[in-house]
Design an enzyme around this catalytic site. Structure first.
Site, PDB file in Angstrom:
ATOM      1  N   TYR A  30       1.687  11.932   1.033  1.00 51.43           N
ATOM      2  CA  TYR A  30       1.543  10.531   0.648  1.00 51.43           C
ATOM      3  C   TYR A  30       2.098   9.655   1.755  1.00 51.43           C
ATOM      4  O   TYR A  30       2.079  10.035   2.917  1.00 51.43           O
ATOM      5  CB  TYR A  30       2.191  10.264  -0.727  1.00 51.43           C
ATOM      6  CG  TYR A  30       1.628   9.004  -1.334  1.00 51.43           C
ATOM      7  CD1 TYR A  30       0.269   8.908  -1.617  1.00 51.43           C
ATOM      8  CD2 TYR A  30       2.423   7.893  -1.556  1.00 51.43           C
ATOM      9  CE1 TYR A  30      -0.283   7.738  -2.116  1.00 51.43           C
ATOM     10  CE2 TYR A  30       1.883   6.728  -2.061  1.00 51.43           C
ATOM     11  CZ  TYR A  30       0.534   6.653  -2.338  1.00 51.43           C
ATOM     12  OH  TYR A  30      -0.005   5.492  -2.815  1.00 51.43           O
TER      13      TYR A  30
ATOM     14  N   ARG B 279      -7.547  -3.074  -0.249  1.00 55.36           N
ATOM     15  CA  ARG B 279      -6.202  -3.369   0.266  1.00 55.36           C
ATOM     16  C   ARG B 279      -5.373  -2.086   0.267  1.00 55.36           C
ATOM     17  O   ARG B 279      -4.493  -1.890  -0.552  1.00 55.36           O
ATOM     18  CB  ARG B 279      -5.528  -4.435  -0.606  1.00 55.36           C
ATOM     19  CG  ARG B 279      -4.279  -5.052   0.007  1.00 55.36           C
ATOM     20  CD  ARG B 279      -3.394  -5.674  -1.047  1.00 55.36           C
ATOM     21  NE  ARG B 279      -2.924  -4.702  -2.024  1.00 55.36           N
ATOM     22  CZ  ARG B 279      -1.880  -3.891  -1.842  1.00 55.36           C
ATOM     23  NH1 ARG B 279      -1.210  -3.923  -0.699  1.00 55.36           N
ATOM     24  NH2 ARG B 279      -1.498  -3.031  -2.783  1.00 55.36           N
TER      25      ARG B 279
ATOM     26  N   LYS C  29      -2.190  10.176  -4.959  1.00 50.77           N
ATOM     27  CA  LYS C  29      -1.467   9.787  -6.173  1.00 50.77           C
ATOM     28  C   LYS C  29      -1.572  10.872  -7.248  1.00 50.77           C
ATOM     29  O   LYS C  29      -0.587  11.197  -7.924  1.00 50.77           O
ATOM     30  CB  LYS C  29      -2.028   8.476  -6.723  1.00 50.77           C
ATOM     31  CG  LYS C  29      -1.706   7.246  -5.885  1.00 50.77           C
ATOM     32  CD  LYS C  29      -0.323   6.713  -6.196  1.00 50.77           C
ATOM     33  CE  LYS C  29      -0.071   5.399  -5.454  1.00 50.77           C
ATOM     34  NZ  LYS C  29       1.255   4.847  -5.714  1.00 50.77           N
TER      35      LYS C  29
ATOM     36  N   GLU D 106      -5.456   1.076  -8.259  1.00 47.58           N
ATOM     37  CA  GLU D 106      -4.698   1.319  -7.033  1.00 47.58           C
ATOM     38  C   GLU D 106      -5.309   0.581  -5.853  1.00 47.58           C
ATOM     39  O   GLU D 106      -6.510   0.722  -5.570  1.00 47.58           O
ATOM     40  CB  GLU D 106      -4.683   2.821  -6.746  1.00 47.58           C
ATOM     41  CG  GLU D 106      -3.608   3.260  -5.789  1.00 47.58           C
ATOM     42  CD  GLU D 106      -2.207   3.100  -6.348  1.00 47.58           C
ATOM     43  OE1 GLU D 106      -1.326   2.636  -5.593  1.00 47.58           O
ATOM     44  OE2 GLU D 106      -1.992   3.423  -7.521  1.00 47.58           O
ATOM     45  N   ASP D 107      -4.504  -0.239  -5.189  1.00 45.68           N
ATOM     46  CA  ASP D 107      -4.875  -0.897  -3.932  1.00 45.68           C
ATOM     47  C   ASP D 107      -6.131  -1.764  -4.033  1.00 45.68           C
ATOM     48  O   ASP D 107      -6.982  -1.772  -3.139  1.00 45.68           O
ATOM     49  CB  ASP D 107      -5.032   0.140  -2.815  1.00 45.68           C
ATOM     50  CG  ASP D 107      -3.667   0.680  -2.374  1.00 45.68           C
ATOM     51  OD1 ASP D 107      -2.649   0.130  -2.821  1.00 45.68           O
ATOM     52  OD2 ASP D 107      -3.625   1.639  -1.593  1.00 45.68           O
TER      53      ASP D 107
ATOM     54  N   ASP E 268      -0.354   0.238 -10.382  1.00 42.43           N
ATOM     55  CA  ASP E 268       0.850   0.736  -9.720  1.00 42.43           C
ATOM     56  C   ASP E 268       1.413  -0.261  -8.718  1.00 42.43           C
ATOM     57  O   ASP E 268       2.625  -0.360  -8.534  1.00 42.43           O
ATOM     58  CB  ASP E 268       0.545   2.066  -9.031  1.00 42.43           C
ATOM     59  CG  ASP E 268       1.817   2.775  -8.579  1.00 42.43           C
ATOM     60  OD1 ASP E 268       2.784   2.793  -9.355  1.00 42.43           O
ATOM     61  OD2 ASP E 268       1.828   3.317  -7.460  1.00 42.43           O
ATOM     62  N   ASP E 269       0.542  -1.022  -8.059  1.00 42.53           N
ATOM     63  CA  ASP E 269       0.998  -1.999  -7.066  1.00 42.53           C
ATOM     64  C   ASP E 269       1.771  -3.136  -7.725  1.00 42.53           C
ATOM     65  O   ASP E 269       2.741  -3.641  -7.158  1.00 42.53           O
ATOM     66  CB  ASP E 269      -0.192  -2.562  -6.283  1.00 42.53           C
ATOM     67  CG  ASP E 269      -0.999  -1.460  -5.622  1.00 42.53           C
ATOM     68  OD1 ASP E 269      -0.429  -0.724  -4.810  1.00 42.53           O
ATOM     69  OD2 ASP E 269      -2.189  -1.319  -5.948  1.00 42.53           O
TER      70      ASP E 269
ATOM     71  N   ASN F  89       4.556  -0.735   3.130  1.00 47.27           N
ATOM     72  CA  ASN F  89       4.092   0.557   3.648  1.00 47.27           C
ATOM     73  C   ASN F  89       2.865   0.362   4.534  1.00 47.27           C
ATOM     74  O   ASN F  89       2.138  -0.616   4.369  1.00 47.27           O
ATOM     75  CB  ASN F  89       3.719   1.482   2.482  1.00 47.27           C
ATOM     76  CG  ASN F  89       4.920   1.942   1.703  1.00 47.27           C
ATOM     77  OD1 ASN F  89       5.911   2.370   2.282  1.00 47.27           O
ATOM     78  ND2 ASN F  89       4.850   1.852   0.381  1.00 47.27           N
TER      79      ASN F  89
ATOM     80  N   ASN G 227      10.294   4.354  -3.620  1.00 48.09           N
ATOM     81  CA  ASN G 227       8.949   4.930  -3.661  1.00 48.09           C
ATOM     82  C   ASN G 227       8.418   4.898  -5.090  1.00 48.09           C
ATOM     83  O   ASN G 227       9.097   5.326  -6.025  1.00 48.09           O
ATOM     84  CB  ASN G 227       9.003   6.368  -3.146  1.00 48.09           C
ATOM     85  CG  ASN G 227       7.633   6.929  -2.831  1.00 48.09           C
ATOM     86  OD1 ASN G 227       6.677   6.729  -3.580  1.00 48.09           O
ATOM     87  ND2 ASN G 227       7.532   7.639  -1.719  1.00 48.09           N
TER      88      ASN G 227
END
Length: 631
Positions: A179, A232, A250, A322-323, A345-346, A487, A531
């Site tokens: 990851y 993103r 993930k 995610e993203d 999650d973001d 990150n 994290n």
């Protein structure tokens, strides 16, 4: 039987026009029947059938210097199709090529005899533990992180149980490989390192038939989906279809750290194009070569996906966003949070893990959250998500009105400090943070004026916590809390060495990506890592094992408190505000138990009755990657 074999295998094309549907049906039924007979009879039947077929072979099927063209592939013309006939048998060569069941050299002598593996493996038999040691040695020979990543992915695709055992037992060493930060580089180069698909790709071309696409996936018992549209990716921007590395990574952590069965996990990329011209001009790019679809076209595709997932997998399927870019992430969470079990999650995962770190840090700096003042650099998904959860925790613990709690939190975006005079031009998710204050452009001036005790970076822009900014924090606070969360490592707002050096060793520091320990004035400082992997695997396990149908903020707060409770005095003595990853399975079980308990309390859990000991129940639900004994 011979005539049936001849019908399927021995004509010029794979399916002869003389082959009736009835004969194909009978052939299918004979295969099913033979699969339940003894292995000895299976082998005799197959050998007999093949013998009959060869004896009655039409001469025209022998081509290429006498090599038999049993499947008609060589003789098929370009305008004719070749049917890819296969017979799956869980033994022999196919068993070695099945990542779910392959044990490599760990197959025992008895298993090699029983499952026709003699001669397909070297004669030695070794344990799974020795395999772990051997592969870890191999990984350590690579100097380039991307090479380590590719080796781990190859292992996952060839021997699933060995991959997870290796990752679980050496998680602190291998987490940065599978990851962040390595996954960022992997996504950037995904087109050139792509070998085999590891998830579902749903593009605009599949519009109108997404349910059919979902049913192409071989596993039906899916419990969690991680989905991205690649717009993103970490702090790297729009990587389009190549963002698939994020869902894959993930879900590897869901299994390794949270104990969710690998077969219950489904990575998905929604491909609507990319605005990254470099990728569009890259001959190795694997996605749609067009600019991103937006507006109604985008919404319709996502909505079809969400509806199809619920129809195919049911009400309790967990969908983790995610993203996604800011302009879509908040809207999707708001819309589908009311109808689906969704988690971003973001926004939510990052908030929960950071809140846990702040709660643990109170043991070092004293006071309650309400006694502190927070300044963020970055006002996107992560920044506003963390800010809101901090305010909610203040409200829950101290009865501070939510509006008053928000006034202790300040955000800086690309245009400077977010203040009330900018409110009309702000995006809706930034408006709650527009407080009365004169405009300030530079971060260092905001630090000097606001006088925060906590500085949090979620900007996605590296080295923005300059020496002046960090020294200003040190001048205001005896123990400044500095969290550089962006990150991958290249985008971190500052390094651990910079934070400790510029504060003369007084900083309480954590980052999004890992940093090595730092020696300063004879003292060794071990930086923490905020994290998301601390939270989402256990959080997801708690939702799954309780049969929860909706996510609520109280569950996120429960997860934060559970994580903070795992930080020991020994950890705090080293300046750590997060526990070591070596205990992550225990941490995930405790988080899962607290999340499940909150779901039962709120009446959102569907698996009844509630287990008496939720921690033990969580541990019992966890996937263990030990090799089984094959009969």
């Amino acid at each position: 039987m011979a005539s049936l074999n001849r019908c399927i295998f021995l004509n010029k094309t794979p399916i002869s026009s003389s082959c009736s549907p009835l004969s194909l049906k009978r052939h299918s039924e004979s295969l099913k029947l033979s699969s339940v007979r003894s292995e000895r009879n299976d082998r005799v039947l197959m050998e007999s059938s093949l013998k009959d077929s060869v004896l009655e072979l039409d001469p025209v099927s022998a081509v290429n210097d006498g090599i038999l063209d049993l499947y008609g592939e060589v003789m098929a013309m370009e305008d004719q199709g070749v049917t890819p006939w296969t017979v799956s048998v869980a033994s022999g060569y196919n068993l070695l090529r099945n990542p779910h069941h392959n044990k490599g050299l760990a197959f025992t002598d008895k298993e090699r005899d029983t499952h026709y593996l003699r001669g397909l493996l070297p004669p030695t038999v070794i344990s799974q533990d020795l395999q772990v040691k051997k592969f870890l040695y191999r990984i350590r020979q690579y100097q380039v992180p991307l090479q380590k990543y590719m080796a781990m992915m190859d292992l996952q695709e060839s021997n699933e149980k060995l991959f997870y055992k290796l990752l679980i037992e050496h998680v602190e060493e291998l987490l940065p490989v599978v990851y962040t930060p390595t996954v960022g580089e992997a996504c950037q180069k995904y087109g050139s390192i792509f070998r085999r698909p590891q998830g579902l790709y749903i593009s605009l071309r599949e519009k109108g038939k997404i349910l059919e696409v979902l049913r192409n996936w071989p596993e039906m018992g899916i419990q969690v989906i991680v989905v991205t549209d690649g717009e993103r990716i970490l702090g790297l921007g729009d990587l389009g279809c190549q963002g698939m590395g994020i869902p894959v990574g993930k879900l590897s952590l869901y299994s390794a750290l949270g104990g969710v069965r690998p077969s219950a996990c489904l990575p998905v990329t929604i491909d609507v194009g990319t605005n990254n011209d470099k990728l569009l001009n890259d001959e190795f790019y694997i996605g749609l070569r067009q600019k991103r679809a937006t507006g109604q076209e985008y919404k319709e595709l996502v909505h079809e996906f969400m509806a199809a997932v619920k129809q195919n997998y049911g009400e309790k399927i967990l969908i983790q966003f995610e993203d996604f870019a800011n302009h879509n992430a908040f809207d999707l969470l708001e819309k589908y949070g009311k109808t689906h079990l969704v988690f971003n999650d973001d926004i939510q995962g990052t908030a929960s893990v950071v809140l846990a770190g702040l709660v643990a840090a109170l043991n070092l700096v004293g006071g309650t959250l309400a006694d502190h003042k927070f300044l963020f650099l970055g006002a996107g998904e992560a920044g506003t998500g963390i800010a809101e959860l901090i305010a909610l925790e203040m409200f829950k613990k101290t009865n501070t009105p939510l509006e008053d709690a928000r006034k202790k939190i300040w955000l800086v975006d690309s245009k400077g400090l977010i203040v009330s005079s900018r409110k009309e031009s702000l995006q809706h998710f930034k408006k709650p943070w527009a407080h009365e204050h004169q405009p300030i452009q530079d971060l260092v001036d905001a630090v000097k004026d606001i006088k925060p005790t906590v500085l949090i970076g979620t900007s996605g822009v590296g080295r923005t916590f300059t020496k002046d900014v960090v020294e200003a924090m040190a001048a205001i606070n005896k123990k400044p809390i500095i969290l550089a969360l962006s990150n991958p490592t290249s985008q971190s707002e500052c390094t651990a060495e910079e934070a400790y050096t510029w504060t003369e060793g007084r900083a309480i520091f954590a980052s999004g990506s890992p940093f090595d320990p730092v020696e300063y004035n004879g003292n060794v400082f071990v930086p923490g890592q905020a994290n998301n992997a601390y939270i989402f695997p256990g959080f997801g396990l708690g939702l799954i094992m309780s049969g929860t149908i909706r996510v609520r903020d109280d569950m996120l707060l429960a997860a934060s408190e559970a994580l903070a409770a795992q930080v020991t005095q020994e950890n705090l003595g080293k300046g750590l505000i997060f526990p070591p990853f070596s205990n992550i399975r225990k941490i995930s079980a405790n988080i899962a138990a607290k999340v499940a308990a909150k779901a039962y309390e709120l009446g959102l859990a569907g698996r009844l009755p509630q287990p008496k000991d939720l921690v033990k129940h969580a541990e019992s639900c966890m996937y263990t990657p030990s090799y089984p004994n094959y009969r």
